[in-house]
Structure formats: C-alpha cells, structure tokens
Design a protein around this motif. Sequence first.
Motif, PDB file in Angstrom:
ATOM      1  N   VAL A 207      24.430   1.839  15.651  1.00  0.00           N
ATOM      2  CA  VAL A 207      24.301   1.032  14.432  1.00  0.00           C
ATOM      3  C   VAL A 207      24.799  -0.396  14.700  1.00  0.00           C
ATOM      4  CG1 VAL A 207      25.155   0.714  12.067  1.00  0.00           C
ATOM      5  CG2 VAL A 207      24.475   2.983  12.843  1.00  0.00           C
ATOM      6  N   LYS A 208      25.931  -0.487  15.368  1.00  0.00           N
ATOM      7  CA  LYS A 208      26.543  -1.789  15.634  1.00  0.00           C
ATOM      8  C   LYS A 208      25.616  -2.658  16.494  1.00  0.00           C
ATOM      9  CE  LYS A 208      30.921  -3.680  17.319  1.00  0.00           C
ATOM     10  NZ  LYS A 208      30.891  -3.871  18.783  1.00  0.00           N
ATOM     11  N   ARG A 211      22.510  -3.707  14.545  1.00  0.00           N
ATOM     12  CA  ARG A 211      22.854  -4.733  13.547  1.00  0.00           C
ATOM     13  C   ARG A 211      22.970  -6.106  14.221  1.00  0.00           C
ATOM     14  NH1 ARG A 211      27.896  -2.890  11.766  1.00  0.00           N
ATOM     15  NH2 ARG A 211      27.107  -1.508  10.143  1.00  0.00           N
ATOM     16  N   GLU A 215      20.574  -9.408  13.579  1.00  0.00           N
ATOM     17  CA  GLU A 215      21.128 -10.645  13.030  1.00  0.00           C
ATOM     18  C   GLU A 215      20.638 -11.881  13.776  1.00  0.00           C
ATOM     19  OE1 GLU A 215      25.317  -9.809  12.864  1.00  0.00           O
ATOM     20  OE2 GLU A 215      25.107  -8.824  10.897  1.00  0.00           O
ATOM     21  N   PHE A 222      17.662  -5.447   8.954  1.00  0.00           N
ATOM     22  CA  PHE A 222      18.384  -4.274   9.430  1.00  0.00           C
ATOM     23  C   PHE A 222      18.705  -3.333   8.271  1.00  0.00           C
ATOM     24  CE2 PHE A 222      22.236  -1.991  10.843  1.00  0.00           C
ATOM     25  CZ  PHE A 222      21.689  -1.365  11.946  1.00  0.00           C
ATOM     26  N   ASP A 224      20.952  -0.726   6.965  1.00  0.00           N
ATOM     27  CA  ASP A 224      22.321  -0.442   7.366  1.00  0.00           C
ATOM     28  C   ASP A 224      22.846   0.816   6.682  1.00  0.00           C
ATOM     29  OD1 ASP A 224      24.963  -0.476   8.059  1.00  0.00           O
ATOM     30  OD2 ASP A 224      25.131  -2.658   7.909  1.00  0.00           O
ATOM     31  N   ASP A 225      22.732   1.926   7.402  1.00  0.00           N
ATOM     32  CA  ASP A 225      23.112   3.235   6.872  1.00  0.00           C
ATOM     33  C   ASP A 225      24.583   3.271   6.456  1.00  0.00           C
ATOM     34  OD1 ASP A 225      22.593   5.830   6.201  1.00  0.00           O
ATOM     35  OD2 ASP A 225      22.695   6.619   8.228  1.00  0.00           O
ATOM     36  N   GLU A 226      25.411   2.405   7.027  1.00  0.00           N
ATOM     37  CA  GLU A 226      26.838   2.439   6.705  1.00  0.00           C
ATOM     38  C   GLU A 226      27.160   1.647   5.437  1.00  0.00           C
ATOM     39  OE1 GLU A 226      28.599   1.054  10.334  1.00  0.00           O
ATOM     40  OE2 GLU A 226      28.774   3.078  11.144  1.00  0.00           O
ATOM     41  N   ASN A 227      26.247   0.810   4.968  1.00  0.00           N
ATOM     42  CA  ASN A 227      26.579  -0.071   3.847  1.00  0.00           C
ATOM     43  C   ASN A 227      25.513  -0.199   2.767  1.00  0.00           C
ATOM     44  OD1 ASN A 227      29.173  -1.256   4.875  1.00  0.00           O
ATOM     45  ND2 ASN A 227      27.825  -1.790   6.558  1.00  0.00           N
ATOM     46  N   SER A 228      24.338   0.397   2.965  1.00  0.00           N
ATOM     47  CA  SER A 228      23.213   0.036   2.111  1.00  0.00           C
ATOM     48  C   SER A 228      23.221   0.709   0.734  1.00  0.00           C
ATOM     49  CB  SER A 228      21.903   0.392   2.816  1.00  0.00           C
ATOM     50  OG  SER A 228      20.838   0.256   1.910  1.00  0.00           O
ATOM     51  N   SER A 332      30.717   6.113   6.125  1.00  0.00           N
ATOM     52  CA  SER A 332      30.432   4.854   5.430  1.00  0.00           C
ATOM     53  C   SER A 332      31.603   4.496   4.523  1.00  0.00           C
ATOM     54  CB  SER A 332      29.168   5.027   4.580  1.00  0.00           C
ATOM     55  OG  SER A 332      29.145   4.063   3.543  1.00  0.00           O
TER      56      SER A 332
END
Length: 424
Positions: A207-208, A211, A215, A222, A224-228, A332
């Motif tokens: 993921v990192k 991302r 960017e 992107f 973003d499975d951790e923040n979307s 997340s």
Amino acid sequence: MDIKKYIEGNPILRDVYEKKETLWINPHLGEGEVSLSMEDIIDAKERLERFAPLIFKLFPDTRESGGIIESPLREIPKMKENFKSVKGRFFLKMDSHLPISGSIKARGGVYEVLKYAEDLAIKEGIINHESDYSILIEEKNRDFFKKHTIQVGSTGNLGLSIGITSAQIGFKVKVHMSNDARQWKKDLLREKGVEVVEYREDYSMAVKKGRELSEGDPLSYFIDDENSKTLFLGYAVAALRLKEQFKEQGIKVDSEHPLFIYIPCGVGGAPGGVNFGIKEVFKASHVFFIEPVNSPCMLIGMATGLNSEISVKDFNLSGKTQADGLAVGRASGFVGEFIRPILSGISTIHDPKLFKYLKMLKESEDIEIEPSAAAAFMGPESLFNCPLGKEYIKNLNMDNSIHILWATGGNMVPRSEMDEFLNA
Ligand SMILES: *Cc1c(COP(=O)(O)O)cnc(C)c1O
C-alpha cells in the motif's frame, strides 16, 4: 514497543499474545457517535443506481439484477445443526457469489472506481446526474478514461475488484500485490490488461509503495484501503439491500428478534463499512468481527486504543495466515476509530478451523467459500461458548435470534485450489 503493560492489564490481550483463540468485547460500544450518516449511505446507493445501466452492459453476470451488484441471502439450516450450543437461525450472506469479483470487494472497490469515473466525467462535461451512464462505454469516452491511471495496494481480492472494473471502463490500472497474494489472482489480472506489481513485503508495504508511486503522477488516483471513506460507504450500502432481502423473505428484526452479524476482518474497510450500515439500518443489531490468531490487527489496535499505531509484529505475531484476505498486520486507523462506538466485539480463529468450517459448509449445504470467508463461523461459536460472550447475550432474546454469517469471498477460486482447500 513495550507491550508488557497491555498484556498484564488485559487477559484478552494475553490470549492474543499467546496465540490462543479468544473473544474481545468492546467496552466502548454505545459511547459517542459516528461521523457519517444515513444520508451518506443513501448517496452511495443512488450513485450505484445511476451506474446500473453501465454495469448492466459491462458485466453480463449483473443482467438478472438489472446492473445492481448484490448477493443472495440464504438460510443454512443444515449447517446450523453443527452448532448445537447456538440458538436462533443461521443465514449466509453470499458475497462469495457477488458478480464481478466473487468477493465483498465488489462492493467497496467497484464503488470507488465508479465514483472516480463519475467525478472525472462530470468535470469533463460528459455526463450529469440525469444522464444515461452507459454512454461512458462509447469509444471517445473510453479514450478519455485511458489518460487516467488508478492504483491500489492489495492482498488479492481488492486488486481483482478494482483491476477488473477499472480495465472495463478504460482506465489504466496498476495493482500493487503483497507477498500473500495468490498466483491465480495475478494471472487473471494480467489477462485483463492490468499491470501487476509484485512485492516481497507484506500488505502495508504494498500500500505504501503504491501510494508513493501514485502521488508522483498527477493523472493517477490511488485507492487507499487504509483511509478511504468512499470504499467504506460502498460497503455500507449492503445494509440497505439486506433490509430489502429480509422483507422479501419475511424475516423480522427487532428487540424480540435480535440480529447478529459475523464478518471476517483484514484491514477493516469492508467489515467496518458493513458495521456502520447495519447499525444505521437496524436498531437491534450486534456486529462481530473475526480475525486469524496470527493477524488480529483490529483487535490489537482497538483493545490497546492505539489503532493503526500498533502492528501484530509488536505482539510477536507473524501476520501469516491461509486466510489471504485477512493477512493484514496493521489495521486502518480511520476504521478503528470510527467503529469504536458501534462494534460489539472481535473473536480470533486458528487456521485449521478455517478449513473445518469450509468443509462443513460444503458437506451440509453444498456451498463453496474461501478460507477467509469461513472465519465468520467462529463468531457464533465464540459468542455462545466464551464466558464474555455468554455475558454479552444473557439478557437478549436469543431464542429468536437471527445470525448472518458474512461469506466474504469464494466463487472465483480456481477448481484445483478449491479442491485443495476441501481436502486440507
Ligand atoms: C478483504 C477481505 C476481507 C476483509 O476486508 P478488509 O476490508 O480487508 O477488512 C474478508 N474476506 C475476504 C475474502 C476479503 O477479500
């Protein structure tokens, strides 16, 4: 990180540390409010309805439902017979058989791709909310989408869902796959024209890296499975559809007929979104997550209060599991924080039991699901057998309880691999 204080102060976290199956009950249930509302869920539902004519044309397996991506709800009484200590009725929510990607990721993943396509196309003046969105597949519109790239990090199923949808619409798409991802998922994506980038590292690193790469490119988006929040809302729509299915099947949910939802958890987006939707739609509901003993990232994050600031590695756990969709070491942060007032609890499961349940379901109901999905069955087992679970349900009307086992994936698994699971 010094985790001693967490283990000494909390017997559940000691179980986690010792890789024992356990059940954590959320002490913060009911405290405070969530920051999204029913209106947000309805907005997402209506967006999916605007896209139905396009989905109908792109994905033949949605024809029967008129371009709506939904899965069957099926009572599984023969499977229930294997759970003698559990009261109530068992139903399987068969996201294992969702169109497009055969997993729950066909909710959030597809939704976010569509939302991005809509935002771009409206800005470009190609459509407005009243248009027939199926014009988006016209050659000149595909040429427009071709200029844009969508990227995502994935252990497999999210990549499948986003890769397949993006490629169908015309986007360029790059999927960053962690070391747990199955070969057949990578092969399938490459067949569909998706660029697959493979990592030797785990999911968080995939993921990192994805991302960062995205960017650097102004025409890249992107997911973003951790923040979307967008993914999250795509999952939440499931609750409104479930309500319709209950109505069709004559199933009542109220305090006399409480609803229990059991859903396997990886990074938390899918189960968190469903948790949110369910609590908005059904007052008398209780949502539990299930995680493998080697990757209980949400349990550790929520029980310590550190959310994404702590990883399963800090608890000396490997993060490795046969449940590839759940092989996530760090939850997340957005979801952990969000569901604090609405999640009932989390139980953990040993890998061999995944295969026990998977086989049991095949033998009793002739339904095939993947190991990650089979984790759901640990939910009722631990709720009715752990002391803290018994305490949770003691004042609830369990004789009439409705249990939804959320089968999060399965029908895209190749025959040979499914046979291996069934013979494991
Ligand atoms: C992704 C996935 C989950 C968990 O979803 P998260 O959003 O990662 O928590 C569960 N089961 C299957 C089959 C999945 O693919």
